[in-house]
Motif scaffolding. Structure first.
Motif, short mmCIF file in Angstrom:
data_model
loop_
_atom_site.label_atom_id
_atom_site.label_comp_id
_atom_site.label_asym_id
_atom_site.label_seq_id
_atom_site.Cartn_x
_atom_site.Cartn_y
_atom_site.Cartn_z
N GLY A 132 24.74 23.19 97.25
CA GLY A 132 24.93 22.43 95.93
C GLY A 132 25.46 21.19 96.24
O GLY A 132 25.85 20.66 95.32
N LEU A 136 26.40 17.47 95.27
CA LEU A 136 26.28 17.00 94.66
C LEU A 136 26.78 15.78 94.88
O LEU A 136 26.60 14.53 94.36
CB LEU A 136 27.82 17.85 94.02
CG LEU A 136 27.08 19.19 93.06
CD1 LEU A 136 28.14 19.85 93.30
CD2 LEU A 136 26.83 18.20 90.85
N LEU A 147 19.27 16.84 90.64
CA LEU A 147 19.53 18.29 90.93
C LEU A 147 19.05 19.39 90.86
O LEU A 147 19.43 19.28 89.88
CB LEU A 147 21.18 18.55 91.36
CG LEU A 147 21.64 16.73 92.00
CD1 LEU A 147 23.04 17.13 91.93
CD2 LEU A 147 21.36 16.41 93.57
N LEU A 149 20.84 23.36 91.73
CA LEU A 149 21.94 23.74 92.29
C LEU A 149 21.25 24.91 91.37
O LEU A 149 21.74 25.98 90.97
CB LEU A 149 23.23 23.62 91.52
CG LEU A 149 23.79 21.79 91.31
CD1 LEU A 149 24.95 21.78 90.89
CD2 LEU A 149 23.58 21.12 93.40
N THR A 152 25.34 27.69 93.11
CA THR A 152 26.69 26.83 93.26
C THR A 152 28.21 26.84 93.26
O THR A 152 27.63 26.99 92.07
CB THR A 152 26.00 25.23 93.66
OG1 THR A 152 24.96 25.04 94.16
CG2 THR A 152 27.29 24.22 93.89
N PRO A 220 33.26 20.81 93.37
CA PRO A 220 32.06 20.63 92.18
C PRO A 220 32.17 20.40 91.12
O PRO A 220 30.91 19.42 90.71
CB PRO A 220 31.61 21.64 92.67
CG PRO A 220 32.72 22.40 94.07
CD PRO A 220 33.95 21.90 93.80
N VAL A 233 21.26 24.26 87.08
CA VAL A 233 22.40 25.16 87.41
C VAL A 233 21.90 26.47 87.34
O VAL A 233 21.47 27.05 86.43
CB VAL A 233 24.23 24.71 86.76
CG1 VAL A 233 24.77 26.07 87.30
CG2 VAL A 233 23.98 23.87 86.95
#
Length: 312
Positions: A132, A136, A147, A149, A152, A220, A233
């Motif tokens: 992840g 990013l 994305l 993730l 992550t 991140p 996410v």
């Protein structure tokens, strides 16, 4: 369901891409109908292969199951072997002599390969765990539409490692040595492991300190905060390695991101229905155990909704 039983519906193709010294290798799984989008799956930390397995004790085949599940929803996926490992062994002489930046370069290379192989308006990058972070850092790539993730961290990896060491009571005697080492690596200083506890000698092996120094330099939450592209996410509440707080930290850093919390998903994306530590860890070695309910649907819905806005 295995690939063998789905052979009529899906096609599997081995792909390669140019690496520094030799070829990078991956597996493209496509539905026989035109794919809705293409998802590049970036693996997590350590010697993790394109299927999501690791000779250090992980045999969950999570990435293969993820690819099969997404293909059933009409998405093509490319899962890859990391630079210097498994099928990509010839890409670099020393698999330890890598950085997050190197993995980002490889993602960019794979995106170009996918662009040449599949006519699609959208290439999405799905990163798992450390992957992840790579995702990013890869997001500014023009051909990346957005994305996903999964598990992550929301904090720099040095902070994550500190937390993981402190969370295990068995590490109490190691902390006096371990914490100053993390501090030094965060300040880009290598450390002498000669007189350390053997467990720490392995964790902070001089061969991987260059990688750790580079990895610790990425934040991140900072990376996601500047993204204008769609981001999903995804976090499981049974995850023993990355917590729900990390996912919420990523969401807080980018309020436009979508957040999905799955109550029965662990770190390898498997379904765990209790707080039983043994059952959770056992799932790491069970390739036939299905992925957590809601995982494939959540990713599929996000991709369908956002791909319609990303078409050129």
């Amino acid at each position: 369901m295995s690939l063998a039983s789905m052979a009529v519906t899906f096609s599997e193709t081995l792909l390669d891409a140019p690496g520094p010294k030799g070829l990078l290798k991956g597996t493209l799984l496509t539905p026989n109908s035109k794919p809705n989008a293409v998802v590049l799956i970036v693996p997590g930390s350590g010697p993790t292969d394109r299927d999501g397995n690791n000779p250090l004790g992980v045999n969950a085949s999570s990435y293969r199951l993820l690819a099969e599940g997404l293909a059933s929803k009409g998405f093509a996926t490319l899962r890859i072997d990391k630079r210097g490992m498994f099928g990509s062994t010839m890409a670099i002489e020393d698999a330890n002599a890598v950085t997050i930046s190197d993995y980002v370069d490889d993602v960019r290379t794979w995106v170009k390969v996918l662009r040449s192989k599949i006519q699609t308006p959208c290439i999405w990058v799905l990163g798992h765990s450390e992957g992840g972070l790579v995702a990013l850092a890869s997001a500014p790539e023009d051909d990346v539409c957005g994305l996903v993730l999964v598990a992550t961290p929301g904090r720099p990896m040095g902070e994550v490692l500190r937390g993981q060491l402190k969370a295990n009571p068995a590490n109490k005697l190691l902390l006096k040595q371990a914490l100053p080492i993390i501090d030094a690596l965060e300040h880009k200083q290598r450390v002498d492991t000669t007189n350390m506890n053997p467990a720490l000698q392995n964790l902070f092996n001089p061969a991987v300190q260059g990688f750790l120094i580079n990895a610790f330099s990425y934040n991140p939450s900072q990376l996601i905060s500047i993204l204008s592209k769609p981001v999903l996410v995804l976090q499981g509440q049974r995850d023993l390695q990355v917590g729900e707080a990390d996912a919420r930290q990523l969401k807080a850093a980018n309020p436009q991101a979508s957040l999905v919390i799955l109550p029965n998903m662990n770190h390898v994306m498997k379904e765990v229905t209790s707080d039983d530590l043994k059952a959770n860890i056992t799932s790491y070695t069970e390739p036939t155990l299905p992925l957590a309910p809601g995982l494939i649907d959540s990713i599929g819905e996000f991709l369908v909704y956002n791909s319609s806005f990303s078409e050129k």
